[in-house]
Design an enzyme around this catalytic site. Structure first.
Site, short mmCIF file in Angstrom:
data_model
loop_
_atom_site.label_atom_id
_atom_site.label_comp_id
_atom_site.label_asym_id
_atom_site.label_seq_id
_atom_site.Cartn_x
_atom_site.Cartn_y
_atom_site.Cartn_z
N LYS A 280 0.84 -1.19 0.00
CA LYS A 280 0.00 0.00 0.00
C LYS A 280 0.88 1.25 0.00
O LYS A 280 2.00 1.20 0.49
CB LYS A 280 -0.86 0.02 1.28
CG LYS A 280 -2.00 -0.96 1.29
CD LYS A 280 -2.82 -0.80 2.57
CE LYS A 280 -3.97 -1.78 2.61
NZ LYS A 280 -4.98 -1.53 1.57
N ARG A 354 -10.40 -11.44 1.75
CA ARG A 354 -11.23 -12.50 1.16
C ARG A 354 -10.52 -13.84 1.21
O ARG A 354 -11.17 -14.89 1.26
CB ARG A 354 -11.62 -12.10 -0.27
CG ARG A 354 -10.46 -11.83 -1.18
CD ARG A 354 -10.85 -11.01 -2.40
NE ARG A 354 -11.05 -9.59 -2.11
CZ ARG A 354 -11.38 -8.66 -3.00
NH1 ARG A 354 -11.58 -9.01 -4.28
NH2 ARG A 354 -11.53 -7.41 -2.66
#
Ligand code: BES
Ligand code: MN
Ligand code: ZN
Length: 502
Positions: A280, A354
């Protein structure tokens, strides 16, 4: 805080601070009116002289009102009577809570329960007042070396109800709100803790501590070796780059009939999300310590359930990992095999939530659940879609979605449903595996995350809450919100009430 519910005249309340409402413009509420006539028109005189208008946000603290049993009166502006809705009432409650926090009073009696709020009953008003007081009292200063928090003297709050008949209901509402507040505070604490303290192992300890505190809760912690044996390849791929061992935490709350199917809550517990090799950007990355707020909400909800002694069976599953870019970290392009047997091409290591949730969802099949709800700070795209007010809701079972919408409305912890149509599914096609973990473009990112999860939730009624925009506040008031503990607890309270009826 000690909350109690009482009926009786305001002028006779022996309290350090009586809280009364004033509508705009300069109109006393019924309780204030009654107090006023007992005090020889003291309040009416003040209003006529222009000391308070009754506008929302206004307040006035008065000392030693003549002829009354209380030491102080706090007058609160309530705005126009016919405009008094949910939002206004919650603002009034927050304002009162802040004023009382700063006041020197050790106890207070609140008559704001008499305000007529469109579509809301006495129970709701009591719950909102309790929640506001607890929220204002919350402080996270355990890591400050100098505790410069103001001295708070408030210990006891009396909530007024019209008559004796309303006492039992009012007491139940206050009790429920306190249990929810305790769950919210736990979720806030866990969220606010820094990522060097709140690691997967720390979350596991917290689960065990909760189990130690409540005999109705059991905790079990699964280590990586067992996850390996079971074949949780997706979950394990996320933890590879980290020095912190992953934990799969299981909570059991079994207070329902032995044969009753459990409600399963699955919470994303990424204790820090760097993005992994798909790193990130640096700005604001500290906020990725909040990436375990789904897990925190599961622990908070368990605390609330246990305090309320809900006659239900509830299972909590928390995959807890840290997403780091170490030498063993998974690479974009890696293909892993999930517990379900389905293979996943990891095209972006930052779509890690996920990957841990899919294995936890498959694992939940073993419990033959009545319903499974996962709670996850899953996508930045959910914030773009909905902003920071509702949780994103997705479900494969419309009645479950409705129940969550209703619970969200009741608890003022709302959800907004987004579509989970098959049309979206092909976005996850991979040339090399059964599916990719991201789609090829940025369209509908929150939906794509939910679509991925739905492939692991085919065997039960399932809902997914994307809490990326709601789990914490950014900016000056940075901090965890404790949401969606109120929603989840309300959902379970509703299920318990439903069972009680049938
Ligand atoms: N934890 C983040 C989602 C997130 C980001 C929540 C910012 C709140 C604020 C999640 O693991 C993530 O990184 N999601 C990616 C998914 C993308 C790679 C498909 C995202 O939202 O950018
Ligand atoms: Mn991520
Ligand atoms: Zn994440």
């Amino acid at each position: 805080m000690d909350f109690s519910v009482k009926s009786g005249n305001p002028e006779k309340q022996r309290t350090a601070c009586l809280v009364l409402g004033v509508y705009e413009s300069r109109r006393l509420t019924p309780a204030a009116e009654q107090f006023d006539s007992a005090c020889g028109g003291y309040l009416g005189n003040l209003l006529r002289r222009g000391d308070l208008d009754g506008k929302p946000g206004q307040s006035l603290l008065l000392f030693n009102p003549p002829g009354a049993a209380c030491e102080r009166v706090l007058l609160i502006g309530c705005g126009r009577e016919r405009e008094l809705d949910d939002r206004r009432f919650r603002k009034i409650a927050a304002h009162v809570a802040a004023e009382l926090n700063d006041a020197a009073a050790s106890d207070a009696a609140l008559y704001l329960t008499e305000l007529a709020v469109k579509g809301r009953d006495l129970d709701w008003k009591i719950r909102q007042l309790v929640a506001a007081v607890e929220d204002a009292r919350y402080l996270f200063d355990r890591l400050k070396s100098k505790k410069d928090a103001p001295r708070r003297l408030l210990r006891k709050i009396i909530l007024s109800v019209p008559g004796r008949r309303e006492l039992p209901g009012g007491e139940r509402a206050a009790r429920e709100a306190q249990a929810i507040a305790a769950g919210v505070a736990l979720a806030k604490d866990l969220g606010n803790l820094p990522p060097n303290i709140c690691t997967p192992a720390y979350l596991a300890e917290q689960a065990q501590q909760l189990a130690g505190e409540f005999s109705a809760i059991q905790a079990h912690v699964m280590e990586e070796a067992e996850m390996e044996q079971l074949g949780m390849g997706a979950l394990l791929s996320v933890t590879r780059g980290s020095a912190q061992p992953a934990k799969l935490i299981r909570l059991d709350y079994r207070q329902g009939p032995a044969t009753a199917k459990p409600y399963v809550l699955v919470g994303k517990g990424v204790t820090f999300d760097t993005g992994g090799i798909s790193l990130k950007p640096g700005e604001g990355m500290d906020e990725m310590k909040f990436d375990m707020c789904g897990a925190a909400s599961v622990l908070g909800t368990f605390r609330a359930c246990a305090e309320l002694r809900l006659p239900l069976n509830v299972v909590g599953l928390i995959p807890a990992v840290e997403n780091m870019p170490g030498g063993r970290a998974s690479r974009p392009g890696d293909i892993v095999t999930s517990l379900s047997g389905q293979t996943v091409e990891i095209l972006n290591t930052d779509a890690e939530g996920r990957l841990i949730l899919c294995d936890a969802l498959t694992y939940a099949e073993r419990d033959e659940p009545a319903a499974v709800i996962d709670i996850a700070t899953l996508t930045g795209a959910c914030i773009i879609a909905l902003g920071r007010h509702p949780h994103g809701l997705f479900s494969n079972h419309p009645p479950l979605a409705h129940e969550l919408q209703n619970a969200g409305h009741a608890a003022c912890d709302r959800v907004w449903e987004l579509p989970l149509w098959d049309d979206y599914q092909e976005g996850l096609d991979s040339n090399f595996a059964d599916m990719a973990n991201i789609s090829g473009n940025r369209d509908g990112g929150a939906i794509m995350g939910a679509c991925f999860l739905s492939r692991f939730a085919k065997k039960f009624h399932w809902a997914h809450l994307d809490i990326a925009g709601t789990a914490w506040k950014t900016g000056k008031a940075k901090g965890a919100t404790g949401r969606p503990v109120p929603l989840l607890t309300q959902y379970l309270l509703d299920r318990a009430a439903e069972k009680g009826k049938s």
